[in-house]
Structure formats: structure tokens, C-alpha cells
Design an enzyme around this catalytic site. Structure first.
Site, short mmCIF file in Angstrom:
data_model
loop_
_atom_site.label_atom_id
_atom_site.label_comp_id
_atom_site.label_asym_id
_atom_site.label_seq_id
_atom_site.Cartn_x
_atom_site.Cartn_y
_atom_site.Cartn_z
N CYS A 59 45.15 27.10 55.16
CA CYS A 59 44.95 27.02 56.61
C CYS A 59 43.85 26.01 56.93
CB CYS A 59 44.57 28.38 57.15
SG CYS A 59 43.02 28.97 56.52
N CYS A 62 40.24 26.92 56.26
CA CYS A 62 39.77 27.23 54.91
C CYS A 62 38.64 26.31 54.47
CB CYS A 62 40.91 27.06 53.91
SG CYS A 62 42.22 28.22 54.11
N ASP A 469 69.93 31.16 35.80
CA ASP A 469 69.40 32.23 34.97
C ASP A 469 69.47 33.48 35.84
OD1 ASP A 469 67.78 33.65 33.06
OD2 ASP A 469 66.11 33.35 34.44
N ASP A 649 63.70 30.41 35.44
CA ASP A 649 62.28 30.66 35.63
C ASP A 649 61.54 31.03 34.36
OD1 ASP A 649 63.37 33.22 35.33
OD2 ASP A 649 61.66 34.09 36.40
N ASP A 653 63.88 29.86 29.43
CA ASP A 653 64.72 28.88 30.11
C ASP A 653 64.18 27.46 29.96
OD1 ASP A 653 66.50 30.75 31.22
OD2 ASP A 653 65.02 31.23 32.77
#
Lengths: 753, 55
Positions: A59, A62, A469, A649, A653
């Protein structure tokens, strides 16, 4: 802070999603980054320094809130946030403040940091090449503008009554401005062209370098002879437009590079090593040696490959094996780095040499598998391979033709050859591809997908098969309560009172299904078995069937299950499924509708894979695949001539991601997989996969249009140039018009669906 | 045409001033973090002292 609220209300947040936030959630869900104590460096001046990735920088408020708060903290000497790269540099006096205090203050502000070793990653170095290009661009722009100013006067003078003396004076002014600027701004092209020529090859920079230097040399000669036409403006214009394209391309790569470095930082994990004397010490993972005993608290990621030596627990190995069920581990069992310890603290003895870890094996497999991707030739390079020789031949033909057949002297012939080189110079081509790709990548970024390179987009546009996957890719990778067998209506409420005391994924799923409520007192967790409490004088157990007892035989179920038993009553079964992503079925259906072949490859058990494949309507599926098995499938598909997009992921993989034609990975993926993937997308939805493909296809179409447009200009300009009709004025108009047309067309990638 | 003698140097000087400013901004790393600078400016408790945070 008075401004903050209105700014946030005004929705400024919407514009500040840079790529870092797409990569960060992985660390949020898997690991909180390394312990800062292991990475803080105390300099000779007694000042401690630390570089870290701030994952949560989303943001506008921040940056000032972090810097402002830390500046007020006693002992902090400096805090500088780089919002673009999502990094922070901290300096403090270790005698007055502790790094843990700083981290705690950041934590109060809602920020977590992942420290990295700036020296090892070269983290804070400026992108020298990019800066060099920007400097060259500035110089070329300045000189181009000023020479143009003079040139317009000359062109006007040619039509009116400018005397030869004034024209010569203006030509000399142009020469004085242009010569140093061309030498400076042309260096990137001259260097690259020289390198290519030395290696005995040719690239797009060779005709550029030849064109620019010939045009400059001829113009200088014409200036000394008081000739009518000089090409200083054209040579500078060429450099200026080409440098814009070059800079766009570079900034795309620079972003990818910074994001890759952030990924590395997030992967850096510290380990709590238990010494022989029982004392514990925090060490960076690189400093952990085989044989070291490492303590892993509940909820932490296991930092090393090794055997459990103390404690019983369950680990979530879904990122490593794709298996969705937590695995029970006891002393003697092997655990892999990257698995998450779920139930109870354990101690792990680090296994032998680093090259024998699963991660190293996977990395080696990825190296072997990734060569197919390296062979891909970018569209721009493919065009230039054909284009460069054609330009050279045309220019040479024009020169020779005018010398022999046209009866012109060598000066006039050479000027015509120079005109050919200038109008064919690939200004528009150099802009055509990067301008579209920068636009497309920017658009996808706003939609939550981060594309690492321009050629990933090119490859994505050409796929005909998508391989998914299962766990964590098509599914969310977390269990959801599917049904309850037996028991009264209050079974869920009772189970939830126990479950609220536990962080186990199944407990969380029960608590989530039951909603808000009270938690039981005195709940005891038996690692690997379940939860136990005494409620109303009765013993209540929630856990494995053989542990709670009284489990009635029930129909087989593909997913996970746990049992609840109150006192001596019959046990109640809770069934869980790993829920598919909310839009998974829709996305799969759309992909199939568009003529893509969809395949499911999973390391999970066959019945689980079949159940999900049936639910989503995927006909081709394969379960219990090892990482090598996945590669084998991809290689078979490649041999059939298919161009495969792999979406996955897990650590298992990663080799397949590297082997595929193009690969995508969710931001919850294992770090290695995110590094291997070409595209990282965030959020619970699978739609970014579809969106990426669509934008890539649109970008591809625009690139082709742009190339056609650029070549179309040449089709008109080249005959004119060969006929000797192109004056510097016409060259300038053609060049600017084609560059503007191409850039304008490229902007369309940002619009519409 | 005598006006060219001072008009051209004037144009070059003005343009050159812009160029030098840009190169100076580049050298002082003002292009490194465009987002952060924009965000910082929006806060009234923004403190310039922090700018020497880097070594």
C-alpha cells in the site's frame, strides 16, 4: 499520518500492485524467511546492516510508515525502503537496539521480512547496463532534438532561398552536435555488432552499425564538400528509436531479474542447530553441516534433508511429493527440506552431502530438462536472421546498380546506398516486439500474473496442450470438510471445540466448517494420532480411526478422513477433500473449448486423481507419477510435436516445469518451481492461466501486425530509396511515422479483453 | 542570419542544461525506485533525514 486515511480510502492501493506481491505469498504460507540474526552484518564501524525482502509492501502508506516508525526507534541509524523492488536496507547500532526489536516493530506494522545476503545475491547493485542505455538514450534524444531543429531550417531553406554559405554553416553545426552523440549513443550497437562479426555471425546490430557509421561518414564528407544532403538527423533518429526499444526490453529483463533474486531470498532459510552441549544456535542454511541436529518447531518448514532423531509428528509433504495427505513421521524416518512440520516439535539430523539432497537431485534433473527451452529462438531474432542479409544485399545492389547502369558517380551512388540502409534500418522492428511485450506484461501484472520474460509470452501464444498438476494447482492444496458419517447433529460442534486448539490442517478445516465458537479446555495433542480432551467427564478423541477406536467399517473414500469419539459411543467419521480451485472446472472447459488438449499428471494416489479428473471433466489423467515420470510424459508429447504448457506447484513438478515448452506456477508453489516457471500467478482462482494465454495470443497477434506494418513501410520506402528519391526529409518522415504507428498499435494490448 | 550565432548556442545551452539535469538525477539514483518516491511524497510526516539511510 493525517493524510493516510483519505489516501487509502481513495483507493490508491489499486495502482500499487507490483510484481513482488505476486511472489511473496509463497513465503507467507510456507516460510517466514530466514532468521535475521543469521544475516545481519556488523561492519568495522560498529554499525550493523541488513538487507531484506519485504513481502507485504502493498500500500502507498507502507513506505513512509515503515521509514517513519523505524526512524523514531532508538538506535536505528537508517531505514530505506525500495518500493519497486520490495526491499529494505536497515542500519542500526547493535549496542543500542536489537535486530529482533526492529523485526518486532515491523511485525506490529504488519510487515514480515525475509533477509538475504546482499553480497551473495549482489542485491543492491544498480542495473549498470540499463543505466547505460538510459544515459545513451538521453544523449541521443538531446542531440536528435537539436539536430532536427537545424535540419528543419535546412529543409525549409532548400525550398526557399537559403544561401549555400548558411547551409554549410548549419551542416557544420549539425555535424558538431551529432558526431560526439553518435559515438556515445551508438556504443551498445557497435559493441554488439563487433562481437557478432568477430564470432563470424551476424545480428540485427550489424546493419544498424554499418548504416549509422556509413551515414555519418558520408554526411561528414558531404559537409566538407558543401553538399546538399546530410543524414546526421536520420542517423541520430535511428539510434534514438532503437535505444527506446532496447531500453524497454532491458527493463522487462531487469524486473524479472529482481523478482528472481527476491525468490532466492525467500528461499534462504535459517536453521536452529542444537550443539553437542545442548545449546542452540541460529545459522544460515548454508552453514549447516551434515550431522548437525536441527530443531524444527510446529508449523515451521523443515530446513534440511535428514532423519528424524527425536519427536513424533506429521509433515505436510505436498510441495515435495504432491501427496495431499499429511505423513506421520517417527524417529528414523526421512524428511525432506521444504516439508512443513504440522503436529509437534521434532529434531532432525542433517543427512550427508549437499549434492545428495532431494533438492539437488531435482536441480540436476531441471538442468537436463531445461535445454529445450534454451533452444527457443525469439521472433525478433528469427526475423533479423533473414532481414539483415537482405538489407545488405539491397544496399550493395543499389550502389553497384547506380555505379554501373545508372551512370552516377561514386558519391551519389554511395549516398543512395546510405539512404537504403537508413530507410530499411529496423527502427520499427526494434520497437515492435518490446513495446507490445511490455504492455502485455504490465496488463497481466494488474490481473495477478507475473510473466518473467518476453519470450515466455511468445511461447505461451503457441501452445496446443496444457498439462496440470493436481495438488495445489487444480486444487487449493488444503483440505475442506466434505461430509460427516454417523453421529448426532452436534458432532461437528463438538469436534470443532477440540479442533480450534490445533493448527493441523484437518483441524483448521473442521474449525472453518463449524464457524466461530468456543474452544475446549485442556486439549492435548498426540502427534501423528490426534486430539484428546475431557469434556463433561467424558473422554473425547478426534483423530485416526485406530486410535479413537469404535470405528464402524464404512465405504471407502478417496480423500482424507478422521474420526471423533465421545466416551464409548460409536465413532463418527469426518471426510475431507482437497477442494478444486473455485473456477477450475470452468477454466478447463474453456481451454478444451478453444481446442487445447488438457492432461492431468499427479504424484497423488490414482483414486484421488480419478475423482478430481472426473469432476473437472479431464479425460487424460495419470496418477502416481514420479518427477521423472512427468518429464517422460512431457518428452513424449514434445516428440509428438506438441507444444506443452505445464502448470504445477510442487518441488516434484519443478523438472517438468523446466522441461515444458512454457510453464506456469501459482504463487503458493515451492520456491524452486516458481524459479523454474515462466509465469507466476496469485490468488485462489485458476483464471489467470486462461488470461495469460489470451493476452499472450493477443500480444502475438499485435507483434505480427507490427512486424507486418514495419515491413510494409519498407516495401514502399525501399523502391523509393533505390530509385534515389529518398532525401533526408523523406527518410526522417518515414522513420518517425513507422515508429509512431508501431508504438501506437502496441498500446492496444492494454485495452479490451 | 547573424542571429544564428547566438540563437544556436542558446538552444544548445538550454537543451544541454536539461540533459545534465537528467544525467545528474540518474547518477544520484533517483530513477531506482519510482514508486517509493511517489508514496513518500504523499505523507506530511515525511522526514528528509532518512535519505542518508544508504551507504
Amino acid at each position: 499520518m493525517t493524510l493516510q486515511a483519505p489516501i487509502d480510502d481513495a483507493g490508491l492501493d489499486a495502482g500499487c500492485c507490483t510484481f513482488g506481491s505476486l511472489v511473496a505469498p509463497a513465503a507467507r504460507s510456507v516460510a517466514a524467511g530466514a532468521d535475521p540474526r543469521a544475516y545481519a552484518v556488523v561492519g568495522a564501524d560498529g554499525i550493523a546492516r541488513l538487507d531484506a525482502v519485504v513481502e507485504t509492501l502493498d500500500c502507498p502508506s507502507c513506505v513512509p510508515s515503515i521509514e517513519g516508525t523505524l526512524a523514531r526507534l532508538e538506535g536505528v541509524l537508517g531505514a530505506r525502503v525500495n518500493a519497486g523492488q520490495r526491499r529494505i536496507h536497515l542500519e542500526w547500532d547493535p549496542a543500542r537496539v536489537d535486530v529482533e526489536r526492529i523485526v518486532a516493530v515491523l511485525g506490529d506494522l504488519g510487515h514480515r521480512i525475509a533477509p538475504y545476503d546482499a553480497a551473495r545475491l549482489g542485491g543492491r547493485e544498480v542495473d549498470e547496463v540499463g543505466q547505460g542505455l538510459l544515459r545513451a538514450l538521453a544523449v541521443a534524444g538531446f542531440a536528435f532534438a537539436n539536430v532536427m531543429l537545424v535540419s528543419v531550417a535546412v529543409w525549409a531553406g532548400l525550398a526557399q532561398d537559403m544561401g549555400p554559405g548558411t547551409r554549410a554553416f548549419l551542416h557544420w553545426v549539425s555535424a558538431l552536435i551529432a558526431m560526439p552523440a553518435i559515438v556515445y549513443a551508438g556504443r551498445p550497437f557497435f559493441r554488439s555488432a563487433l562481437g557478432a562479426l568477430r564470432a563470424g555471425t551476424s545480428n540485427m546490430d550489424v546493419p544498424i552499425a554499418i548504416g549509422v557509421s556509413l551515414a555519418t561518414a558520408m554526411s561528414l564528407f558531404e559537409t566538407t564538400r558543401n553538399g546538399e544532403h546530410v543524414y546526421f538527423d536520420a542517423a541520430l533518429g535511428l539510434l534514438f528509436f532503437l535505444l527506446i526499444g532496447r531500453f524497454l526490453d532491458r527493463s522487462l529483463r531487469g524486473r524479472a531479474f529482481a523478482a528472481a533474486q527476491n525468490l532466492l531470498a525467500l528461499r534462504a532459510v535459517s536453521a536452529l542447530v542444537i550443539g553437542a552441549d545442548g545449546n542452540t544456535e541460529v545459522r544460515a542454511i548454508e552453514a549447516v553441516r551434515p550431522g548437525d541436529r536441527v530443531a524444527v518447531a510446529t508449523g515451521e518448514t523443515v530446513p534440511v534433508d535428514g532423519h528424524v532423531v527425536a519427536g513424533r509428528s506429521e509433515v505436510d509433504a505436498s510441495l515435495v511429493t504432491g501427496e495431499s495427505l499429511p505423513q506421520a513421521v517417527a524417529p528414523g524416518d526421512l524428511v525432506h527440506a521444504g516439508t512443513v512440520n504440522l503436529a509437534a516439535p521434532i529434531e532432525v539430523e542433517t543427512a550427508a552431502a549437499g549434492s545428495q539432497t532431494l533438492l539437488a537431485e531435482i536441480a540436476a534433473m531441471m538442468d537436463r530438462a531445461g535445454q529445450a527451452k534454451a533452444r527457443y529462438v525469439r521472433l525478433a531474432d528469427r526475423i533479423s536472421r533473414v532481414y539483415a542479409p537482405v538489407i545488405h544485399a539491397l544496399a550493395l545492389a543499389a550502389f553497384a546498380g547506380w555505379m554501373t547502369l545508372g551512370g552516377a558517380d561514386w558519391r551519389a551512388s554511395l549516398m543512395i546506398a546510405v539512404a537504403v540502409l537508413i530507410v530499411t534500418c529496423p527502427c520499427a522492428l526494434g520497437l515492435a516486439v518490446p513495446a507490445v511485450q511490455v504492455g502485455a506484461v504490465g496488463r497481466l501484472l494488474k490481473r495477478g500474473a507475473y510473466v518473467k520474460s518476453g519470450d515466455a509470452l511468445e511461447r505461451l501464444a503457441r501452445i496446443d496442450t496444457v498439462v496440470f498438476d493436481k495438488t495445489g494447482t487444480l486444487t487449493l492444496g488444503r483440505p475442506r470438510l466434505d461430509g460427516i458419517d454417523g453421529g448426532a447433529g452436534d458432532a461437528l460442534a463438538l469436534a470443532a471445540t477440540l479442533a480450534r486448539r490445533s493448527t493441523h490442517p484437518l483441524s483448521r478445516a473442521i474449525a472453518a466448517a463449524a464457524g466461530d465458537g468456543a474452544a475446549a479446555e485442556g486439549v492435548h495433542e498426540e502427534p501423528g494420532l490426534g486430539l484428546e480432551a475431557v469434556i463433561g467427564g467424558e473422554r473425547v478423541r478426534l483423530g485416526r480411526g485406530d486410535w479413537v477406536g469404535g470405528a464402524a467399517p464404512a465405504a471407502a473414500h478417496a480423500g482424507t478422513e478422521i474420526w471423533l469419539r465421545r466416551g464409548e459411543a460409536p465413532a463418527v467419521r469426518f471426510r475431507f477433500v482437497d477442494a478444486p480451485r473455485p473456477d477450475a472446472a470452468e477454466v478447463v472447459a474453456t481451454l478444451k473449448e478453444r481446442g487445447l488438449r488438457v492432461i492431468l499428471l499427479s504424484g497423488d494416489r490414482r483414486p484421488v486423481v480419478d475423482a478430481l479428473a472426473d469432476q473437472l471433466g479431464i479425460a487424460e489423467r495419470e496418477g502416481e507419477c514420479l518427477p521423472s515420470g512427468k518429464i517422460a510424459v512431457l518428452q513424449r508429447l514434445a516428440a509428438e510435436g506438441r507444444r506443452v504448457a505445464m502448470v504445477g506447484d510442487g518441488l516434484n513438478d519443478a523438472p517438468a516445469l523446466a522441461a515444458a515448452f512454457v510453464s506456469l506456477s501459482p504463487s503458493t508453489a515451492a520456491d524452486v518451481s516458481q524459479t523454474a516457471a515462466d509465469v507466476v500467478f496469485r490468488g485462489d482462482a485458476l483464471a489467470p492461466v486462461l488470461e495469460c494465454w489470451e493476452v499472450a495470443r493477443k500480444a502475438d497477434a499485435l507483434v505480427r501486425q507490427n512486424v507486418t506494418l514495419a515491413l510494409g513501410y519498407n516495401l514502399i520506402a525501399v523502391p523509393l530509396a533505390i530509385a534515389g528519391l529518398v532525401t533526408p526529409l523523406i527518410a526522417a518522415i518515414v522513420m518517425s511515422a513507422s515508429s509512431l504507428a508501431v508504438t501506437g498499435n502496441a498500446l492496444r494490448v492494454q485495452r479490451g479483453r | 542570419m547573424a542571429a544564428l550565432v547566438y540563437l544556436i548556442p542558446a538552444a544548445l545551452l538550454l537543451g544541454g542544461f536539461g540533459l545534465v539535469c537528467f544525467l545528474w538525477a540518474l547518477r544520484t539514483r533517483q530513477f531506482e525506485d519510482l514508486d517509493g518516491a511517489a508514496w513518500r511524497a504523499l505523507h506530511d510526516d515525511h522526514d528528509d533525514r532518512l535519505k542518508d539511510g544508504r551507504d
